[in-house]
Enzyme design. Structure first.
Site, PDB file in Angstrom:
ATOM      1  N   LYS A  88       0.857  -1.193   0.000  1.00 50.30           N
ATOM      2  CA  LYS A  88       0.000   0.000   0.000  1.00 50.30           C
ATOM      3  C   LYS A  88       0.887   1.236   0.000  1.00 50.30           C
ATOM      4  O   LYS A  88       2.054   1.165   0.393  1.00 50.30           O
ATOM      5  CB  LYS A  88      -0.856   0.004   1.276  1.00 50.30           C
ATOM      6  CG  LYS A  88      -1.921  -1.074   1.328  1.00 50.30           C
ATOM      7  CD  LYS A  88      -2.701  -0.989   2.642  1.00 50.30           C
ATOM      8  CE  LYS A  88      -3.719  -2.111   2.756  1.00 50.30           C
ATOM      9  NZ  LYS A  88      -4.822  -2.025   1.784  1.00 50.30           N
ATOM     10  N   ARG A  98      -9.643 -12.122   2.260  1.00 53.98           N
ATOM     11  CA  ARG A  98     -10.432 -13.246   1.720  1.00 53.98           C
ATOM     12  C   ARG A  98      -9.637 -14.539   1.796  1.00 53.98           C
ATOM     13  O   ARG A  98     -10.226 -15.621   1.905  1.00 53.98           O
ATOM     14  CB  ARG A  98     -10.868 -12.915   0.286  1.00 53.98           C
ATOM     15  CG  ARG A  98      -9.723 -12.716  -0.662  1.00 53.98           C
ATOM     16  CD  ARG A  98     -10.134 -11.983  -1.940  1.00 53.98           C
ATOM     17  NE  ARG A  98     -10.274 -10.539  -1.727  1.00 53.98           N
ATOM     18  CZ  ARG A  98     -10.654  -9.684  -2.666  1.00 53.98           C
ATOM     19  NH1 ARG A  98     -10.970 -10.105  -3.870  1.00 53.98           N
ATOM     20  NH2 ARG A  98     -10.741  -8.404  -2.393  1.00 53.98           N
TER      21      ARG A  98
HETATM   22  N1  BES Z   1      -7.863  -4.260   4.634  1.00 50.90           N
HETATM   23  C1  BES Z   1      -8.015  -3.900   3.266  1.00 50.90           C
HETATM   24  C2  BES Z   1      -9.362  -3.232   2.996  1.00 50.90           C
HETATM   25  C3  BES Z   1      -9.505  -1.801   3.439  1.00 50.90           C
HETATM   26  C4  BES Z   1      -8.957  -0.791   2.666  1.00 50.90           C
HETATM   27  C5  BES Z   1     -10.214  -1.490   4.553  1.00 50.90           C
HETATM   28  C6  BES Z   1      -9.130   0.523   3.049  1.00 50.90           C
HETATM   29  C7  BES Z   1     -10.394  -0.170   4.927  1.00 50.90           C
HETATM   30  C8  BES Z   1      -9.851   0.834   4.185  1.00 50.90           C
HETATM   31  C9  BES Z   1      -7.960  -5.134   2.389  1.00 50.90           C
HETATM   32  O1  BES Z   1      -7.104  -6.131   2.816  1.00 50.90           O
HETATM   33  C10 BES Z   1      -7.458  -4.691   1.064  1.00 50.90           C
HETATM   34  O2  BES Z   1      -6.343  -4.258   1.002  1.00 50.90           O
HETATM   35  N2  BES Z   1      -8.287  -4.789   0.036  1.00 50.90           N
HETATM   36  C11 BES Z   1      -7.922  -4.368  -1.266  1.00 50.90           C
HETATM   37  C12 BES Z   1      -8.437  -5.379  -2.249  1.00 50.90           C
HETATM   38  C13 BES Z   1      -7.946  -5.165  -3.648  1.00 50.90           C
HETATM   39  C14 BES Z   1      -6.467  -5.437  -3.730  1.00 50.90           C
HETATM   40  C15 BES Z   1      -8.712  -6.052  -4.575  1.00 50.90           C
HETATM   41  C16 BES Z   1      -8.550  -3.002  -1.499  1.00 50.90           C
HETATM   42  O3  BES Z   1      -9.691  -2.786  -1.089  1.00 50.90           O
HETATM   43  O4  BES Z   1      -7.872  -2.140  -2.059  1.00 50.90           O
HETATM   44 MN    MN Z   2      -5.124  -5.829   2.103  1.00 49.76          MN
END
Ligand code: BES
Ligand code: MN
Ligand code: ZN
Length: 497
Positions: free
Chosen positions: A280, A354
């Site tokens: 990230k 997931r």
């Molecule tokens: N924990 C994050 C989801 C999240 C993101 C929660 C921002 C709250 C605020 C999750 O593990 C994640 O990173 N999801 C990705 C999925 C994508 C790579 C398909 C996302 O939402 O960007």
């Molecule tokens: Mn994630």
């Protein structure tokens, strides 16, 4: 906090302070009118001078009014009469408690008008009131070293007036509301901790603590070797890059008939989500310490069930690990095998929630559950879709999904169903494995649910995406306690049968 319900005359109630509501445009609420009469028109006089507007969020503390049993009177703004629904009522309760908490007042009579709504009986309103007040007294468990501000003195609140016939329901509601707010405090305290303290082992210790506190709760935490024996290849894949050992926590609560099918609660317990190799960006990455709010909700739900001695059987499953980059970390394109034997191509290591959940959902099957509910801060896409106001509900059983939506409405912890139809699952196809872990940006909250749905066939399953609702981001960063109130309503109703 002790909460009681009263019926009869508000001004006959004794306490340090009486709290009444005033609407915008200087309209006194019902109880405020009675106070004004007893105080020989002092409130009307004050409003005429323009000293209090009645806007939502406003409050004014007055002392030594004539004709009252309490030495203090707190006015709280209710907003406009037409706009007075549940939200402004809850806001007024919060404003009142915040104002009282800044004083030395220890007891209060809360006589703010309840909104009229056919769907809300005395039980639900009283529960909501106690929960809102308890939640307003919450203080962040920070690690500041300076002198702490004094703890609020407010310890006793009398709510009313209720019809005599509704008193028993109201008292039950207050009791349940306090329990929900106490369990939410546990949730928030665990969730607010930084990732270097709240590790998978810390979550396991919290589960063990619940088992020590309550006879009806049992807990176990499987280590990496035991997780390997269960062939949870997806959970193992996510934890690979981390130096912190993972855990698979299993909680059991026995409050129902022996042999009655349990409800299984599954919580995402990523104690820090850096994204892994698909890392990230630095912006607000610290907030990914909250990526274990689903897990904290499961812990809190067990605390709540045990406090209320709910007559049902529960199983809690918490897959927990960190998601970190490193020389041993999984890479985009890696293919791993889930506990149920499906091969998964990991196209994005940041879609890790997931992965850990699918192995837990498969594990749920052995309990032949009445229903499985997973809670997860799963997708940014859910935040785009619903913002911070509604939790996303998806699943393979519309009746269960709508039941949860109704629970959210009653509990003031709202949720909204998104359409998990077949097309979304098709977006997860890949040339190289049974399924890919991501499917592009479009409908991201639902494709994530579709991935989970591959592991829940034949079980009644609902998924709560709490990415937008579990914590306040930005300046006032902290865990909200959601979706415990929603889940609490669900459990209480299921326990009543
Ligand atoms: N924990 C994050 C989801 C999240 C993101 C929660 C921002 C709250 C605020 C999750 O593990 C994640 O990173 N999801 C990705 C999925 C994508 C790579 C398909 C996302 O939402 O960007
Ligand atoms: Mn994630
Ligand atoms: Zn995550």
């Amino acid at each position: 906090m002790q909460c009681t319900a009263y019926s009869g005359k508000t001004i006959a109630q004794a306490a340090d302070c009486l709290v009444v509501g005033v609407f915008e445009a200087r309209v006194l609420g019902t109880e405020a009118r009675a106070v004004d009469r007893a105080a020989r028109g002092r409130l009307k006089g004050l409003l005429q001078r323009g000293d209090f507007s009645g806007r939502a969020g406003e409050s004014l503390l007055l002392s030594d009014l004539p004709g009252l049993r309490t030495s203090r009177l707190l006015l709280v703004g209710l907003g406009t009469t037409q706009g007075y629904h549940r939200r402004n009522w809850r806001k007024a309760l919060g404003t009142a408690v915040a104002a009282l908490a800044r004083t030395r007042i220890t007891s209060a009579v809360m006589a703010i008008e309840r909104p009229s709504d056919k769907d809300l009986d005395a039980y639900v309103l009283a529960r909501s009131a106690a929960e809102a007040c308890g939640s307003a007294l919450y203080r962040i468990n920070d690690l500041k070293t300076g002198k702490r501000p004094p703890a609020p003195r407010l310890a006793r609140i009398k709510f009313g007036p209720f019809e005599t016939g509704a008193l028993a329901d109201a008292r039950r509601g207050l009791g349940d509301g306090i329990a929900i707010s106490d369990s939410a405090t546990l949730l928030r305290n665990v969730a607010n901790l930084p990732g270097n303290i709240c590790t998978p082992r810390y979550l396991a210790a919290q589960a063990a603590q619940l088992a020590r506190s309550y006879r009806a709760v049992r807990s176990r935490a499987l280590n990496e070797a035991q997780i390997r024996r269960l062939k949870m290849g997806c959970l193992l894949a996510v934890t690979r890059g981390s130096a912190e050992p993972p855990r698979f926590i299993i909680l059991e609560y026995r409050g129902g008939r022996r042999g009655a099918a349990p409800l299984v609660l599954v919580g995402k317990g990523v104690t820090f989500d850096s994204g892994g190799i698909s890392i990230k960006d630095a912006n607000a990455m610290d907030e990914m310490k909250f990526d274990m709010c689903g897990a904290a909700t499961v812990l809190a739900a067990f605390d709540l069930a045990a406090r209320l001695k709910l007559r049902l059987n529960l199983v809690g499953l918490i897959p927990t690990c960190e998601n970190m980059p490193g020389g041993r970390a999984i890479k985009p394109g890696d293919i791993v095998t889930s506990a149920d034997g499906q091969t998964v191509e990991i196209l994005n290591t940041d879609a890790e929630g997931r992965l850990i959940l699918c192995d837990a959902l498969h594990y749920a099957r052995r309990y032949k559950p009445a229903a499985v509910i997973d809670m997860a801060t799963l997708t940014g896409a859910c935040v785009v879709a619903l913002g911070a106001h509604h939790t996303g509900v998806m699943g393979n059983d519309d009746a269960l999904a709508q039941e949860l939506v109704a629970c959210g409405r009653r509990a003031d912890d709202r949720a909204w169903q998104l359409p998990l139809t077949e097309e979304y699952g098709e977006q997860l196809r890949t040339n190289f494995a049974d399924v890919a872990n991501v499917a592009g940006r479009d409908g991201g909250a639902i494709t994530a649910a579709a991935f989970l749905g591959r592991f829940t066939k034949g079980m009644a399953w609902a998924h709560l995406d709490i990415a937008g609702t579990a914590w306040y981001s930005g300046n006032n960063k902290s865990a909200t306690g959601r979706p415990l109130a929603l889940l609490g309503d669900f459990l209480i109703r299921r326990a009543r049968g």
